[in-house]
Design a protein around this motif. Structure first.
Motif, short mmCIF file in Angstrom:
data_model
loop_
_atom_site.label_atom_id
_atom_site.label_comp_id
_atom_site.label_asym_id
_atom_site.label_seq_id
_atom_site.Cartn_x
_atom_site.Cartn_y
_atom_site.Cartn_z
N UNK A 1 0.84 -1.20 0.00
CA UNK A 1 0.00 0.00 0.00
C UNK A 1 0.87 1.25 0.00
N UNK B 1 0.02 5.18 1.31
CA UNK B 1 -0.91 6.12 1.92
C UNK B 1 -0.31 7.52 1.84
N UNK C 1 -0.54 11.48 3.65
CA UNK C 1 -1.00 12.27 4.78
C UNK C 1 -0.76 13.74 4.49
N UNK D 1 -4.36 9.56 7.47
CA UNK D 1 -3.84 8.95 6.26
C UNK D 1 -4.99 8.50 5.38
N UNK E 1 3.13 13.94 3.20
CA UNK E 1 3.97 12.82 3.62
C UNK E 1 3.36 11.53 3.10
N UNK F 1 3.46 7.29 2.96
CA UNK F 1 3.83 6.10 3.71
C UNK F 1 3.59 4.85 2.87
N UNK G 1 1.28 -5.75 4.24
CA UNK G 1 0.46 -6.64 5.05
C UNK G 1 0.69 -8.06 4.58
N UNK H 1 -0.86 -4.61 9.46
CA UNK H 1 -0.26 -3.72 8.48
C UNK H 1 0.93 -3.03 9.13
N UNK I 1 3.93 -0.19 8.66
CA UNK I 1 4.22 1.02 7.91
C UNK I 1 5.72 1.32 7.86
N UNK I 2 6.12 1.98 6.79
CA UNK I 2 7.45 2.54 6.73
C UNK I 2 7.51 3.84 7.51
N UNK I 3 8.69 4.44 7.52
CA UNK I 3 8.90 5.65 8.33
C UNK I 3 8.45 6.93 7.64
N UNK I 4 8.03 6.81 6.39
CA UNK I 4 7.46 7.97 5.71
C UNK I 4 8.48 8.78 4.92
#
Lengths: 113, 115
Positions: free
Chosen positions: A34, A36, A38, A44, A88, A90, A94, A101, A103-106
């Motif tokens: 995915x 996302x 923000x 998000x 930002x 992300x 999953x 899920x 997430x990466x650090x963005x």
């Protein structure tokens, strides 16, 4: 176990230039992937996702991403940046028994006029 | 109105105080989550709930507790807040009734500052 690595915490591009945000993942099972976005002071929202099937996925606002299993990558691209793309982003993965899920650090995208 | 609503949106409190963040959803989703966002660290999962009777710890549950009061409500508590719990907290939902897609639906966030 699953994890996501986003290369570059900040990316700057000129308006009209190509946007490329990098994401590599690790998953012990076939992943769902995915992106996302923000926007400031917001939650998000989903840009696009890959589950199965076609490896090139198109999302909202002209973004797309390609799932490359051999490279364990899911990079996000947009041919021409717009000022409204500043946000930002992300990457997330999953997979696995609990379907959580991760997430990466963005990556913060700055668009320069 | 937002489908996933978090209250309060902003809160400043002092060390040692008990704080509750609330989340309600009108999407009819079965799963609910609490994430914490810190600059440079992305989103980290605190707790998640598959249904009212199924609550699970995430990767950073120490110092937090949750309650799933109903399918639509999921609250996060800090029993004794400390400064390193200063962060932006997000509630999210997902729907598995028609199969897992992985998509999460987020609230607008609750910014907590612990002095």
């Amino acid at each position: 176990a699953q994890s996501v690595t986003q290369l570059g915490s900040h990316v700057s591009v000129s308006e009209g230039a190509l946007v490329l945000l990098r994401c590599n993942y690790s998953s012990s099972v076939p992943p769902y992937l995915f992106w996302y976005v923000q926007y400031p002071n917001q939650g998000l929202q989903l840009l696009l996702k890959y589950t199965t099937g076609a490896t090139l996925v198109k999302g909202i606002n002209g973004f797309e991403a390609e799932f490359k299993k051999s490279e364990t990558s899911f990079h996000l691209t947009k041919p021409s940046a717009h000022m409204s793309d500043a946000a930002e982003y992300f990457c997330a993965v999953s997979g696995g028994g609990y379907q959580k899920v991760t997430f990466g650090t963005g990556t913060k995208l700055q668009v320069i006029p | 109105d937002a489908d996933v609503t978090q209250t309060p949106r902003n809160r400043i409190t002092k060390t040692g105080k008990r704080i509750m963040l609330e989340c309600s959803q009108t999407k009819g989703h079965d799963r609910m989550y609490w994430y914490r966002q810190d600059p440079g660290l992305g989103l980290r999962l605190i707790y998640y709930s598959f249904d009212v009777k199924d609550i699970n710890k995430g990767e950073i549950s120490d110092g937090y507790s949750v309650s799933r009061q109903a399918q639509a409500k999921f609250s996060l508590s800090l029993e004794s807040a400390i400064p390193n719990q200063t962060a932006l907290y997000f509630c999210a939902t997902s729907d598995t009734n028609r199969g897992w897609t992985g998509e999460l639906f987020f609230g607008e966030g609750s910014r907590l500052t612990v002095l």
